[in-house]
Design a protein around this motif. Structure first.
Motif, PDB file in Angstrom:
ATOM      1  N   LEU A 209       0.708  -1.289  -0.008  1.00  0.00           N
ATOM      2  CA  LEU A 209       0.014   0.030   0.128  1.00  0.00           C
ATOM      3  C   LEU A 209       0.744   1.313  -0.055  1.00  0.00           C
ATOM      4  O   LEU A 209       0.700   2.315  -0.847  1.00  0.00           O
ATOM      5  CB  LEU A 209      -0.877  -0.153   1.210  1.00  0.00           C
ATOM      6  N   LEU A 212       1.899   1.793  -3.533  1.00  0.00           N
ATOM      7  CA  LEU A 212       0.606   2.173  -4.339  1.00  0.00           C
ATOM      8  C   LEU A 212       0.343   3.618  -4.133  1.00  0.00           C
ATOM      9  O   LEU A 212       0.111   4.548  -5.073  1.00  0.00           O
ATOM     10  CB  LEU A 212      -0.462   1.294  -4.014  1.00  0.00           C
ATOM     11  N   TYR A 213       0.505   4.178  -2.850  1.00  0.00           N
ATOM     12  CA  TYR A 213      -0.011   5.589  -2.467  1.00  0.00           C
ATOM     13  C   TYR A 213       1.097   6.461  -3.117  1.00  0.00           C
ATOM     14  O   TYR A 213       1.023   7.603  -3.365  1.00  0.00           O
ATOM     15  CB  TYR A 213      -0.176   5.638  -0.998  1.00  0.00           C
ATOM     16  N   ASP A 217      -1.187   8.843  -4.798  1.00  0.00           N
ATOM     17  CA  ASP A 217      -1.847   9.642  -4.049  1.00  0.00           C
ATOM     18  C   ASP A 217      -1.043  10.167  -3.016  1.00  0.00           C
ATOM     19  O   ASP A 217      -1.048   9.571  -1.725  1.00  0.00           O
ATOM     20  CB  ASP A 217      -3.344   8.880  -3.508  1.00  0.00           C
ATOM     21  N   LEU A 220      -2.905  10.433   0.556  1.00  0.00           N
ATOM     22  CA  LEU A 220      -3.035   9.156   1.361  1.00  0.00           C
ATOM     23  C   LEU A 220      -1.605   8.418   1.709  1.00  0.00           C
ATOM     24  O   LEU A 220      -1.700   7.866   2.874  1.00  0.00           O
ATOM     25  CB  LEU A 220      -3.828   8.204   0.485  1.00  0.00           C
TER      26      LEU A 220
ATOM     27  N   SER B 448      -7.261   2.082 -11.877  1.00  0.00           N
ATOM     28  CA  SER B 448      -5.812   2.845 -12.613  1.00  0.00           C
ATOM     29  C   SER B 448      -4.942   1.600 -12.508  1.00  0.00           C
ATOM     30  O   SER B 448      -4.795   0.685 -12.016  1.00  0.00           O
ATOM     31  CB  SER B 448      -5.341   3.953 -11.320  1.00  0.00           C
ATOM     32  N   THR B 451      -3.028   0.546  -9.279  1.00  0.00           N
ATOM     33  CA  THR B 451      -4.006  -0.505  -8.604  1.00  0.00           C
ATOM     34  C   THR B 451      -4.177  -1.652  -9.185  1.00  0.00           C
ATOM     35  O   THR B 451      -3.884  -2.704  -8.480  1.00  0.00           O
ATOM     36  CB  THR B 451      -5.551   0.150  -8.437  1.00  0.00           C
ATOM     37  N   GLU B 466      -7.767  -6.896   0.090  1.00  0.00           N
ATOM     38  CA  GLU B 466      -7.424  -5.780   1.144  1.00  0.00           C
ATOM     39  C   GLU B 466      -6.859  -4.539   0.147  1.00  0.00           C
ATOM     40  O   GLU B 466      -7.184  -3.394   0.581  1.00  0.00           O
ATOM     41  CB  GLU B 466      -6.299  -6.231   2.075  1.00  0.00           C
ATOM     42  N   LEU B 467      -5.969  -4.841  -0.893  1.00  0.00           N
ATOM     43  CA  LEU B 467      -5.486  -3.726  -1.613  1.00  0.00           C
ATOM     44  C   LEU B 467      -6.586  -3.004  -2.251  1.00  0.00           C
ATOM     45  O   LEU B 467      -6.678  -1.788  -2.554  1.00  0.00           O
ATOM     46  CB  LEU B 467      -4.550  -4.309  -2.567  1.00  0.00           C
ATOM     47  N   MET B 470      -8.461  -0.675   0.065  1.00  0.00           N
ATOM     48  CA  MET B 470      -7.821   0.337   0.529  1.00  0.00           C
ATOM     49  C   MET B 470      -7.246   1.313  -0.823  1.00  0.00           C
ATOM     50  O   MET B 470      -6.642   2.245  -0.751  1.00  0.00           O
ATOM     51  CB  MET B 470      -6.485  -0.253   1.038  1.00  0.00           C
ATOM     52  N   SER B 471      -7.677   1.107  -1.970  1.00  0.00           N
ATOM     53  CA  SER B 471      -7.289   1.627  -3.084  1.00  0.00           C
ATOM     54  C   SER B 471      -7.808   3.210  -3.114  1.00  0.00           C
ATOM     55  O   SER B 471      -8.844   3.352  -2.560  1.00  0.00           O
ATOM     56  CB  SER B 471      -7.794   0.843  -4.569  1.00  0.00           C
ATOM     57  N   PRO B 472      -7.152   4.124  -3.859  1.00  0.00           N
ATOM     58  CA  PRO B 472      -7.542   5.487  -3.776  1.00  0.00           C
ATOM     59  C   PRO B 472      -8.816   5.376  -4.580  1.00  0.00           C
ATOM     60  O   PRO B 472      -9.825   6.154  -4.169  1.00  0.00           O
ATOM     61  CB  PRO B 472      -6.424   6.107  -4.617  1.00  0.00           C
ATOM     62  N   LEU B 475     -11.567   4.537  -1.684  1.00  0.00           N
ATOM     63  CA  LEU B 475     -11.284   5.492  -0.743  1.00  0.00           C
ATOM     64  C   LEU B 475     -11.736   7.120  -0.806  1.00  0.00           C
ATOM     65  O   LEU B 475     -12.262   7.690   0.013  1.00  0.00           O
ATOM     66  CB  LEU B 475      -9.843   5.709  -0.172  1.00  0.00           C
ATOM     67  N   ARG B 476     -11.685   7.464  -2.230  1.00  0.00           N
ATOM     68  CA  ARG B 476     -12.258   8.616  -2.545  1.00  0.00           C
ATOM     69  C   ARG B 476     -13.256   8.531  -3.540  1.00  0.00           C
ATOM     70  O   ARG B 476     -13.480   7.624  -4.196  1.00  0.00           O
ATOM     71  CB  ARG B 476     -10.907   9.397  -3.239  1.00  0.00           C
TER      72      ARG B 476
END
Lengths: 424, 477
Positions: A209, A212-213, A217, A220, B448, B451, B466-467, B470-472, B475-476
């Motif tokens: 994660l 990824l962020y 992002d 995040l 994306s 992701t 899980e990923l 929790m991906s943007p 979450l957005r």
């Protein structure tokens, strides 16, 4: 000059107190002019100071926290909400000085005051002069001189501007799912909430994660990194931080208060933990049935008192290097409203406690409660700029330079000179 | 160019898609959102077990009264026993004990049961709704006209009924009607303390030296209508408080009228004439308050305030000024017709062109997991997890409702806890869905490359889920 910086006599009458206060400010001017020439704390590199800011949302009634029972207008104006002088039977406040008593819901704060580890600044206000909670909180926490576009809080800017080397961790701490605005900003901030579920996080997922962020992002990425960081600090794992409480334990009624305070203490006393923190307590908007001793507000203050005790106990030996400032967006009307409560007002109290606080006194340039003294005919008049107190704490406790305080932490605030002598 | 309209339709204007939704609406995502506005009655929430607030309140108020009387009787009996004049009667403490829960205060049980029924219904509706945009509108207006469980007392059992009665019927109706329903509702009158506000010069005020409480009047202008910069003064606040004196809730001891209902208590109403925003009111009792509310609803500041708030909530902080102006103009032109205003919002190019910025609030995040991943939370679980992430259902921290800035829900520890919840969800649903397929099914073209790659390379299906959670993209919105 040094002598004049000593706290006003605790036995002096109200007039002496306020005169001393004016004198004290003038003396402060002289010393501040020289500030840039003076050497920094010689022991700066060995100190490890900690600061917790507590925001009371909803506008705490300062006249019920520290009640001016010695003011001739107080008892009439406050009617059913008035606290009594010590010795006047049930409903009496705890003695502070000639003019003020402390709400009896706060025996622990009183004990700190007696030990001279607590002081109260009265008739104080931020520059905000309207009566919206939300704008008031925004100004209290942003530190801006007027309303405007808000991007961060003054504590975060102070953190970024601290000159201390090494001793103070550069990461801030926000307790709660929503970090209080005062702590938000570009300087990194950890935050704490209790674990939602008893499950260990897996390193491999965290790493993926994080990648990824980082690629997608930045917001995040920052939040996630900080959220993970705090869990790595020893002692914060596990579920509820407050252990099982006996049925008759008074802390049971205030579990969220206590839990936040204990978490802050655990983290801020940890060798690798954050040093600068903020938390917020809601529920001070006492429009109806505010009560006097034993009433609704007094009960809530009891929760705050127990939270303070939890924090002080939790800090252990580090308490000697810790300061806590408790502030609220504004005060409440001097007169009782039509429903045994109080409406939105202006000036109120701020509390400073700490192991090295030069306490045991109420600092007030007391404006009085007679009709003509009231702000807009209804509120306690503000005579002390709250920023002066906050700047005094940041300057003396955290060594934030004056220029940073005047221009960055509290922009355009040079006229609100930092209070001196807040620490022994 | 990739088409992300489906994603926006399901998330910006929804609660997250269910498997199959994206494919189903892909041909016309805008039409899918607009079609949800066709039938306003779909926003209602009714079932035989959900009772009106008046009924719930009457029951609670009368039970409280009985409990008080019984406690008094018990105290008297105890006192006379001490004097030896009456034999003791152990086990008779008066109020009928609740079945299976004999030691618990029966009023507490009534309150809890009423709250749980509504909570369960609200949770199921969000999870199962075919008109999720209407549910988003309900949440928006519920927070705009916030009441909160933390007020305690008899507000607690009726927060759900308040939403059913004052908010849901009006989300696509006239703003003035919603405002009027809100200000007449016992939940709001109690939450902002107007139920006890008394004109100091009214008969009741003179007799009992009671007086004004300006809480409702202030928030009515600051939060509900004009906005804090809407052009009112402290005098306007005090005068509106005077105009609204007597707007209260019938108590358990009153002889005329059913306890728990709204009433205008003329004997508490402040006599006189009062200027509010330049207009004089007075002499017409309840009608003055009703007129004042109608005038506030129609005020140009209100149109601007609502327009900006709607655009910020559904699109992003600092929404384009051109859009805010169009929404405000529509609000004024249609006399606050919320269906028209909402149409204007979903038809705007800005709504579909702005990339997702707003972090999904906790309750909607959990709901989106239920809709998208086939996990089922119990109502209490949904409530507890949402509260743990900072959003206790129906219990916003202040009359301002929930924080609404783009990053308000990005507190670091709360983001980390979302990962724990993701892990919990992934464990609970097992390996049934292939995370790669599920990602494409839920997200389509909006997924994306980063992701997609992360999910592809997950070490196991569970981690892939899980990923994805929790991906943007999740979450957005």
């Amino acid at each position: 000059m040094v002598a004049s910086l000593k706290r006003p006599s605790r036995t002096g009458d109200a007039m002496t107190n306020s005169l001393s206060r004016r004198h004290f400010l003038q003396a402060g001017t002289a010393s501040l002019a020289m500030w840039g020439l003076m050497p920094r704390h010689a022991s700066a590199s060995t100190r490890d100071p900690r600061l917790l800011i507590v925001i009371l949302r909803g506008a705490l009634d300062g006249l019920s926290l520290a009640a001016p029972v010695g003011d001739p207008a107080y008892a009439d104006l406050r009617g059913s909400l008035a606290l009594k002088k010590p010795g006047d039977g049930p409903g009496a406040g705890l003695p502070l000085d000639f003019l003020f008593v402390l709400n009896p819901g706060m025996p622990f704060l009183h004990a700190l005051y007696e030990k001279r580890q607590a002081l109260i600044v009265h008739a104080t206000a931020s520059p905000y002069r309207e009566r919206s909670h939300f704008d008031g909180q925004d100004m209290l926490e942003s530190g801006l001189p007027s309303q405007g576009k808000i991007t961060d809080g003054w504590l975060n800017r102070a953190l970024a501007g601290m000159t201390h080397e090494g001793a103070v961790s550069r990461e801030g701490l926000g307790i709660g799912a929503i970090v209080p605005l005062v702590m938000r900003g570009s300087a990194p901030v950890m935050s704490w909430i209790p674990k939602t579920i008893r499950l260990p996080l897996r390193e491999s997922t965290i790493a993926r994660l994080t990648d990824l962020y980082a690629a997608t992002d930045p917001g995040l990425a920052k939040a996630f990194k900080e959220g993970i960081a705090i869990e790595r600090i020893a002692g914060t794992g596990g579920g509820a931080i407050v252990g099982k409480l006996q049925p008759d334990d008074p802390r049971r009624r205030f579990r969220p208060f206590i839990e936040a305070a204990e978490a802050a203490a655990r983290l801020m006393s940890s060798p690798s933990g954050p040093r600068i923190g903020a938390l917020a307590y809601d529920g001070w908007d006492t429009h109806a049935n505010e009560g006097a001793a034993g009433g609704q507000l007094s009960t809530r203050l009891q929760g705050l008192d127990l939270a303070i005790k939890s924090f002080v106990d939790g800090m252990g030996p580090a308490w000697s290097e810790t300061a806590v400032v408790i502030i609220t967006e504004f005060g409440r009307t001097v007169r009782v409203n039509g429903t045994a409560g109080t409406d939105h007002g202006t000036a109120t109290t701020a509390i400073l406690i700490g192991g090295k606080v030069n306490g045991g006194r109420v600092i007030a340039d007391w404006p009085g409660l007679h009709e003509k003294a009231l702000y807009e005919g209804r509120d306690l008049a503000p005579t002390t700029d709250l920023r002066a107190m906050l700047k005094g704490v940041l300057a003396d406790h955290l060594d934030v330079p004056r220029r940073v305080l005047d221009d960055i932490v509290f922009p355009a605030s040079a006229a609100a000179r930092p209070m001196t002598g807040l620490f022994a | 160019m990739k088409d992300v309209a489906t994603h926006i339709a399901l998330r910006r204007f929804g609660l997250g898609g269910r498997p199959g939704d994206a494919a189903r609406i892909a041909a016309d995502p805008r039409g899918y959102v607009e079609a949800q506005l066709a039938d306003p009655s779909r926003a209602h929430l009714e079932s035989p077990e959900l009772r009106p607030s008046t009924e719930i309140l009457r029951e609670v108020l009368l039970a409280q009264k009985e409990l008080r009387l019984q406690r008094k009787k018990d105290a008297n009996a105890a006192a006379s026993r001490e004097q030896g004049s009456s034999p003791s009667s152990p086990g008779q403490n008066g109020v009928a004990p609740v079945k299976g829960r004999p030691d618990v205060n029966p009023v507490t049980i009534l309150i809890r049961d009423a709250l749980e029924l509504d909570l369960g219904a609200r949770h199921a509706r969000a999870r199962d709704s075919d008109q999720p945009f209407l549910e988003r509108l309900v949440s928006f207006w519920s927070a705009h006209f916030a009441v909160a469980l933390r007020k305690g007392g008899v507000v607690r059992p009726v927060v759900g009924a308040y939403e059913r009665e004052a908010i849901r019927p009006n989300v696509l109706g006239r703003f003035a009607d919603m405002l009027s329903a809100v200000v007449h509702h016992p939940a709001m009158l109690m939450y902002l303390d107007n139920n006890a506000s008394t004109g100091p010069m009214s008969p009741a005020g003179r007799r009992r030296s009671r007086g004004l409480n300006e809480n409702l009047a202030r928030e009515l202008m600051e939060l509900h209508t004009l906005g804090v910069d809407g052009g009112y003064t402290q005098n306007d606040v005090t005068n509106l408080a005077r105009i609204l004196t007597g707007w209260t809730v019938i108590g358990a001891n009153e002889k005329d009228g059913e306890p728990g209902r709204f009433k205008f208590a003329a004997n508490r109403h402040e006599p006189g004439r009062f200027v509010l925003l330049g207009k004089t009111y007075g002499g017409r009792g309840i009608e003055d308050g009703e007129q004042a509310i109608a005038d506030l609803a129609r005020h140009p500041s209100t149109a601007r305030h609502i327009a900006r708030k709607l655009a910020s909530h559904f699109i992003a902080d600092n929404p384009p000024e051109s859009l805010v102006k169009r929404l405000a103009a529509t609000f004024r032109k249609t006399d606050g017709n919320l269906k028209e205003v909402t149409f204007e919002l979903v038809k705007s190019k800005e709504a579909w062109a702005t990339p997702p910025r707003k972090v999904v609030p906790p309750a909607d995040f959990l709901t989106s997991l239920e809709r998208g991943f086939g996990v089922q939370f119990k109502p209490q679980e949904w409530r507890r997890l949402s509260a743990a992430l900072g959003q206790p259902i129906w219990d916003p921290p202040s009359p301002k409702g929930w924080p609404d800035e783009d990053d308000a829900w990005m507190g670091p520890a709360a983001v980390r806890e979302r990962l724990r919840i993701a892990e919990f969800v992934a464990r609970r649903i097992g390996v049934r869905p292939d995370p790669r397929a599920l990602a494409r099914e839920l997200m389509g073209d909006a997924l994306s490359p980063a992701t997609a790659k992360a999910i592809d390379r997950a070490e196991a299906a569970q981690q892939g889920i899980e990923l994805l959670v929790m991906s943007p993209e999740i979450l957005r919105r």
